[in-house]
Scaffold this motif. Structure first.
Motif, PDB file in Angstrom:
ATOM      1  N   ARG A  86      28.570  10.894 -32.950  1.00  0.00           N
ATOM      2  CA  ARG A  86      27.630  12.102 -32.554  1.00  0.00           C
ATOM      3  C   ARG A  86      28.294  13.169 -33.013  1.00  0.00           C
ATOM      4  O   ARG A  86      27.503  14.211 -32.922  1.00  0.00           O
ATOM      5  N   ASP A  87      29.737  13.674 -33.379  1.00  0.00           N
ATOM      6  CA  ASP A  87      29.924  15.172 -33.918  1.00  0.00           C
ATOM      7  C   ASP A  87      29.726  15.559 -35.005  1.00  0.00           C
ATOM      8  O   ASP A  87      28.887  17.529 -35.245  1.00  0.00           O
ATOM      9  N   VAL A  88      29.569  14.743 -35.926  1.00  0.00           N
ATOM     10  CA  VAL A  88      29.059  15.253 -37.299  1.00  0.00           C
ATOM     11  C   VAL A  88      27.379  15.458 -37.412  1.00  0.00           C
ATOM     12  O   VAL A  88      27.289  16.086 -38.075  1.00  0.00           O
ATOM     13  N   HIS A  89      26.666  14.803 -36.809  1.00  0.00           N
ATOM     14  CA  HIS A  89      25.300  15.119 -36.453  1.00  0.00           C
ATOM     15  C   HIS A  89      25.288  16.110 -35.919  1.00  0.00           C
ATOM     16  O   HIS A  89      23.822  16.491 -36.094  1.00  0.00           O
ATOM     17  N   LYS A  90      25.977  15.980 -34.233  1.00  0.00           N
ATOM     18  CA  LYS A  90      25.780  17.756 -34.074  1.00  0.00           C
ATOM     19  C   LYS A  90      25.718  18.663 -35.236  1.00  0.00           C
ATOM     20  O   LYS A  90      24.547  20.001 -34.989  1.00  0.00           O
ATOM     21  N   ILE A  91      26.661  18.611 -35.360  1.00  0.00           N
ATOM     22  CA  ILE A  91      26.789  19.833 -36.585  1.00  0.00           C
ATOM     23  C   ILE A  91      26.096  19.940 -37.652  1.00  0.00           C
ATOM     24  O   ILE A  91      25.335  20.715 -37.951  1.00  0.00           O
ATOM     25  N   GLU A  92      26.076  18.856 -38.279  1.00  0.00           N
ATOM     26  CA  GLU A  92      24.528  18.770 -39.133  1.00  0.00           C
ATOM     27  C   GLU A  92      23.621  18.901 -38.723  1.00  0.00           C
ATOM     28  O   GLU A  92      22.733  20.549 -39.998  1.00  0.00           O
ATOM     29  N   ARG A  93      22.930  18.933 -37.440  1.00  0.00           N
ATOM     30  CA  ARG A  93      21.392  19.473 -37.005  1.00  0.00           C
ATOM     31  C   ARG A  93      22.051  21.506 -36.901  1.00  0.00           C
ATOM     32  O   ARG A  93      20.565  21.801 -36.922  1.00  0.00           O
ATOM     33  N   PHE A  94      22.901  21.341 -36.254  1.00  0.00           N
ATOM     34  CA  PHE A  94      22.829  22.476 -36.077  1.00  0.00           C
ATOM     35  C   PHE A  94      23.364  24.017 -37.083  1.00  0.00           C
ATOM     36  O   PHE A  94      22.617  24.875 -37.247  1.00  0.00           O
ATOM     37  N   ASN A  95      23.651  22.983 -38.432  1.00  0.00           N
ATOM     38  CA  ASN A  95      23.546  24.327 -39.528  1.00  0.00           C
ATOM     39  C   ASN A  95      22.456  23.927 -39.993  1.00  0.00           C
ATOM     40  O   ASN A  95      21.863  24.799 -40.655  1.00  0.00           O
ATOM     41  N   GLU A  96      21.519  22.657 -40.332  1.00  0.00           N
ATOM     42  CA  GLU A  96      20.232  22.996 -40.188  1.00  0.00           C
ATOM     43  C   GLU A  96      19.285  24.227 -39.548  1.00  0.00           C
ATOM     44  O   GLU A  96      18.136  24.945 -40.430  1.00  0.00           O
ATOM     45  N   ALA A  97      19.544  24.042 -38.455  1.00  0.00           N
ATOM     46  CA  ALA A  97      18.655  24.774 -38.024  1.00  0.00           C
ATOM     47  C   ALA A  97      19.361  26.723 -37.935  1.00  0.00           C
ATOM     48  O   ALA A  97      18.399  27.680 -37.601  1.00  0.00           O
ATOM     49  N   GLU A 133      32.446   4.572 -45.072  1.00  0.00           N
ATOM     50  CA  GLU A 133      32.761   5.830 -46.228  1.00  0.00           C
ATOM     51  C   GLU A 133      31.612   6.582 -45.652  1.00  0.00           C
ATOM     52  O   GLU A 133      32.416   7.501 -45.983  1.00  0.00           O
ATOM     53  N   SER A 134      30.534   6.289 -45.859  1.00  0.00           N
ATOM     54  CA  SER A 134      29.235   6.937 -45.818  1.00  0.00           C
ATOM     55  C   SER A 134      29.495   8.564 -44.841  1.00  0.00           C
ATOM     56  O   SER A 134      29.926   9.551 -45.028  1.00  0.00           O
ATOM     57  N   LEU A 135      30.304   7.794 -43.331  1.00  0.00           N
ATOM     58  CA  LEU A 135      30.409   8.552 -42.588  1.00  0.00           C
ATOM     59  C   LEU A 135      31.435   9.566 -42.705  1.00  0.00           C
ATOM     60  O   LEU A 135      31.359  10.976 -42.277  1.00  0.00           O
ATOM     61  N   LEU A 136      32.759   9.296 -43.435  1.00  0.00           N
ATOM     62  CA  LEU A 136      33.633   9.558 -44.092  1.00  0.00           C
ATOM     63  C   LEU A 136      32.815  10.709 -44.406  1.00  0.00           C
ATOM     64  O   LEU A 136      33.747  12.312 -44.675  1.00  0.00           O
ATOM     65  N   GLU A 137      32.608  11.062 -45.654  1.00  0.00           N
ATOM     66  CA  GLU A 137      31.380  11.495 -46.141  1.00  0.00           C
ATOM     67  C   GLU A 137      31.558  12.785 -46.200  1.00  0.00           C
ATOM     68  O   GLU A 137      31.210  13.876 -46.422  1.00  0.00           O
ATOM     69  N   ARG A 138      30.106  12.267 -45.259  1.00  0.00           N
ATOM     70  CA  ARG A 138      29.955  13.537 -43.623  1.00  0.00           C
ATOM     71  C   ARG A 138      30.660  14.395 -43.260  1.00  0.00           C
ATOM     72  O   ARG A 138      30.531  15.502 -43.767  1.00  0.00           O
ATOM     73  N   ALA A 139      32.023  13.524 -42.940  1.00  0.00           N
ATOM     74  CA  ALA A 139      32.785  14.653 -42.296  1.00  0.00           C
ATOM     75  C   ALA A 139      33.612  15.579 -43.600  1.00  0.00           C
ATOM     76  O   ALA A 139      33.682  16.360 -43.017  1.00  0.00           O
ATOM     77  N   ARG A 140      33.906  15.168 -44.274  1.00  0.00           N
ATOM     78  CA  ARG A 140      34.613  15.532 -45.072  1.00  0.00           C
ATOM     79  C   ARG A 140      33.557  16.578 -45.699  1.00  0.00           C
ATOM     80  O   ARG A 140      34.441  17.642 -46.598  1.00  0.00           O
ATOM     81  N   GLU A 141      32.553  16.922 -45.662  1.00  0.00           N
ATOM     82  CA  GLU A 141      31.459  17.389 -46.581  1.00  0.00           C
ATOM     83  C   GLU A 141      30.493  18.829 -45.900  1.00  0.00           C
ATOM     84  O   GLU A 141      30.339  19.752 -45.990  1.00  0.00           O
ATOM     85  N   LEU A 142      31.068  18.921 -44.567  1.00  0.00           N
ATOM     86  CA  LEU A 142      30.872  19.450 -43.232  1.00  0.00           C
ATOM     87  C   LEU A 142      30.956  20.872 -43.424  1.00  0.00           C
ATOM     88  O   LEU A 142      32.268  20.774 -43.515  1.00  0.00           O
ATOM     89  N   GLU A 143      29.968  21.846 -43.049  1.00  0.00           N
ATOM     90  CA  GLU A 143      30.422  23.114 -43.422  1.00  0.00           C
ATOM     91  C   GLU A 143      30.998  23.441 -41.427  1.00  0.00           C
ATOM     92  O   GLU A 143      29.661  23.074 -41.146  1.00  0.00           O
ATOM     93  N   LEU A 144      31.619  24.539 -41.277  1.00  0.00           N
ATOM     94  CA  LEU A 144      32.287  24.353 -40.335  1.00  0.00           C
ATOM     95  C   LEU A 144      32.714  25.677 -40.118  1.00  0.00           C
ATOM     96  O   LEU A 144      33.407  26.117 -40.172  1.00  0.00           O
ATOM     97  N   SER A 145      31.539  26.569 -39.342  1.00  0.00           N
ATOM     98  CA  SER A 145      31.476  27.684 -38.801  1.00  0.00           C
ATOM     99  C   SER A 145      30.733  28.174 -38.032  1.00  0.00           C
ATOM    100  O   SER A 145      28.995  27.609 -38.310  1.00  0.00           O
ATOM    101  N   TYR A 146      30.517  28.473 -36.602  1.00  0.00           N
ATOM    102  CA  TYR A 146      29.504  28.426 -36.507  1.00  0.00           C
ATOM    103  C   TYR A 146      28.642  29.981 -36.525  1.00  0.00           C
ATOM    104  O   TYR A 146      27.399  29.854 -36.024  1.00  0.00           O
ATOM    105  N   GLN A 147      29.030  30.865 -37.211  1.00  0.00           N
ATOM    106  CA  GLN A 147      28.323  32.181 -37.024  1.00  0.00           C
ATOM    107  C   GLN A 147      27.409  31.955 -38.201  1.00  0.00           C
ATOM    108  O   GLN A 147      27.924  31.399 -39.581  1.00  0.00           O
TER     109      GLN A 147
END
Lengths: 347, 347, 347
Positions: free
Chosen positions: B275-286, B333-347
């Motif tokens: 859920r949280d990886v998905h939300k951050i991915e969508r947020f980063n896209e936007a 493994e695929s979920l873990l990979e997404r979690a590892r690669e996510l950009e984590l920055s709100y700004q």
């Protein structure tokens, strides 16, 4: 060790004067109580329990009647005071002065309500010190207990208790009615809040400052159901048990039946005493035999668990010392004897 | 960022010596544990877990055995101490000195129990500093964690944690058995109080001082019903979940099965992570598309909600970094990979 | 006396700009609200409610729209801030400066979020003082309220409130989403913790510092069941009632229906008002007749219980003073008249 345990399972207030033929009726009834009806502390109440126009009579009643009885517990009159009103503090000062002058040998101390921040508690302590010295009593012979019932006193509780560790301060008593009014708390039909955060902190700070902690009054004395009005034993016991769990040393009583209940709940049950005496006996045997680690009835006894057993025995010894009629009534003589003779040392 | 996350989902104590043929049995079993049975912190216990007459053997076991294993987490021996007894502090000083001398490279720090007010915690920190310097270790290389189990430590918690923010202090661990004994709390048949006020404050002050907060032990390891004795998985999980809700970083374990449960509960579930990886991915896209305000699956994502998603991912990354076998077992493994690669920055 | 009561039953935030044709839509809707939908405080939100790329437009909307309406309550814009990030504090400084420059006569103060320890709150107060002086407003004419949503602010709450007692600080508002994220609290499927310890302390410290205390937002605005999505009136009312019991002065609203509910709950019910007016009337009669102790409907009225009755009447008078349409709608005119004319003095 037992000498160190200050006993206040019950803090029973009695109006010092009431508008009846015998205005000292309730005060005298407290002074005459015996057995489980006798509170550990009897508090002749010159504050909210006595009407404004009867304060002088209440003080007179207290001064006249207290010396007439051999009350088995401690006497702690409650005077007037207010952190926000100098007139009340002046009244309190006069009451304290007269109580010490006339009853200095009969009272253990005075109870001061509506204190505010640390400075106000120190001011109250100063008033007691002055009366003590003025009337020739030794330093710190007259105690001070306070009612914690303002936002300011709760806010400064840590400092007040630390001050208490080195002063005449003896007990921290909760006053929920004033406290709720001050915070603007509401009763929306299911009673006042229980103020659990405050109770935990009261127990903790009292422990950290070697003070007693006492719960607040429960005033729904009676219940009515199906046409019958009867004493509300259940809800009061619930409150007292909650306070006992959290480590409060005693509970407030407004009524002889409440005193019976609070005295009883703040005393180990026979089963608790039997269990803990047994565990310590077994532990002591194992120690004599040189066995190091001790597992008793499936429980490893370490220093922390030992301390809990010890608490039970010491509380019973303290009651036995001061209220032998109560321990005689509650426990078998042979169990009591074992509790009295037990060696209490983990090392 | 992940480097900053100190991991202590499980604080497992193991008696350093027990009266069995192999007195290091439980210690070794902790050192050998793997997968979800391996705690983040293993605590060889020289205090209440080891009998008074086996302390020396416990210290010897610790010094001999710890270096023999490549334990995947951190090693934090618990020594003796007491704010109210200089003899215990002297024992603690000697134990700390020997542990640092012999195991300075193998341990992350020491756990000191029964501390009192700030000054006592500072005294314990000083003892560690002396051993560190005496045996040639760099400043602040040996950590200190404390057990919060006295009225005084709870009273000074705010100051202790503030001191911790600038010192070797690493974790605040709750010790409910001693704490309850000190406050005179009672078990009236339904267990000790949960001390919710203390737990909230422990979580808060640890956060304010950038420290870890750890819950207390749960010692009703087994239940008996209908003739069968079985591991009490439910009640332990209830306690650990309660601690996790309040933001405690980890829980105390006394037993390998407890370690499995605490490791698991203090780790996001696969659904939470998805859920949280998905939300951050969508947020980063936007963000890339230049949309300002982002509503994802009906929820407006602001900086506060973003921080909650980020917490989830960072906790998984920290575990993945230090316990890859556990993340591999728990997540696709695929979920873990997404979690590892996510950009984590709100700004 | 009524003048002293600062009214904030409802703290309604409205995004200052949203990505819609009319970006001020929600702000204007708040400014136009009347009756029970009008909050006591309207908070144009430049922080988390407005997207990063719309902050400038939000500030413009606030400056343009606020003066256009005769809003019956107080206007308190929320600006950006962070105890841990100087960039956010710089943004906040600029927003405060412009708000005071352009709206100094229209706003009562500003709301500053994510404050840390006392020093950070003092820093925010200094920023307000500078804007006030720069733009020619008298000392302390622009207020400051803060969101308590970090471990550091909670840790320093006692000191912050004591500072508040002598400064422009007006309200302490809880921010549970950020707070939970900062402490690492978890929602394991049954929602965030309620943080009862914090709520009690917020109420207490606000009382001790003569400040207002306000609960946090409730964001599960809607529920879905059996195919229907509907306003979640029950759970919000539960939260607001919980806050009212603990003595919080008001609740956070995100939505006009929430405002109706919070305005209503933080207002005595007609039955409460009738009961307490009646008790004071009877008490005043008894006083005139010279009866000292007064028992009314079976309850002894002492100063503590009197204070609770007084609270009810004073709250109604304060609302009646500022929101006469609401008291007119809620109470019978004759009851209201009795509440207005009552003499309120225990002595």
């Amino acid at each position: 060790m037992t000498d160190d345990i200050r006993l206040c399972r019950t803090f029973q207030t009695a109006p010092a004067a009431v508008p009846k033929d015998d205005s000292a009726k309730y005060l005298v009834s407290g002074l005459e109580a015996d057995g489980f009806q006798a509170p550990d502390w009897l508090v002749p109440d010159l504050e909210d329990g006595t009407a404004p126009d009867m304060k002088a009579e209440g003080l007179e009643n207290t001064i006249d009647r207290v010396p007439e009885y051999e009350f088995p517990g401690e006497i702690w009159p409650r005077v007037e005071w207010s952190y926000e009103d100098a007139d009340y503090r002046e009244k309190g000062r006069n009451q304290i002065d007269q109580l010490v002058a006339e009853l200095g040998d009969d009272i253990e101390g005075v109870v001061v309500p509506k204190v505010g921040r640390l400075e106000d508690v120190q001011r109250a302590a100063e008033v007691v010190a002055e009366a003590e010295s003025e009337h020739g009593y030794p330093d710190n012979s007259i105690g001070l207990s306070i009612i914690v019932e303002t936002g300011r006193a709760k806010s400064d509780l840590r400092k007040i208790a630390a001050f208490g560790a080195e002063s005449r301060l003896t007990a921290l008593v909760f006053g929920p009615v004033d406290y709720t009014a001050e915070l603007g708390g509401r009763d929306l039909g299911d009673g006042r809040p229980r103020w659990d955060g405050l109770l935990e902190e009261l127990s903790n700070e009292a422990s950290a400052g070697d003070l007693l902690s006492i719960g607040g009054p429960f005033d729904d004395l009676f219940k009515e159901r199906a046409g019958l009005t009867y004493y509300n034993a259940d809800e009061y016991a619930d409150q007292v048990e909650h306070e006992a769990r959290l480590g409060l040393d005693g509970s407030w009583s407004l009524y002889p039946k409440q005193t019976i209940q609070a005295n009883t709940i703040h005393m180990p049950t026979p089963a608790e005493l039997e269990r803990d005496v047994h565990k310590i006996e077994r532990f002591n045997e194992a120690k004599r035999e040189g066995t190091g680690a001790v597992t008793i009835d499936g429980q490893m006894v370490d220093e922390a668990t030992f301390k809990n057993f010890e608490n039970t025995v010491q509380q019973v010894r303290a009651i036995d010392d001061r209220r032998p009629a109560q321990t005689a009534e509650r426990y078998d003589e042979s169990l009591l004897e074992r509790a009295r003779e037990l060696e209490l040392s983990y090392q």
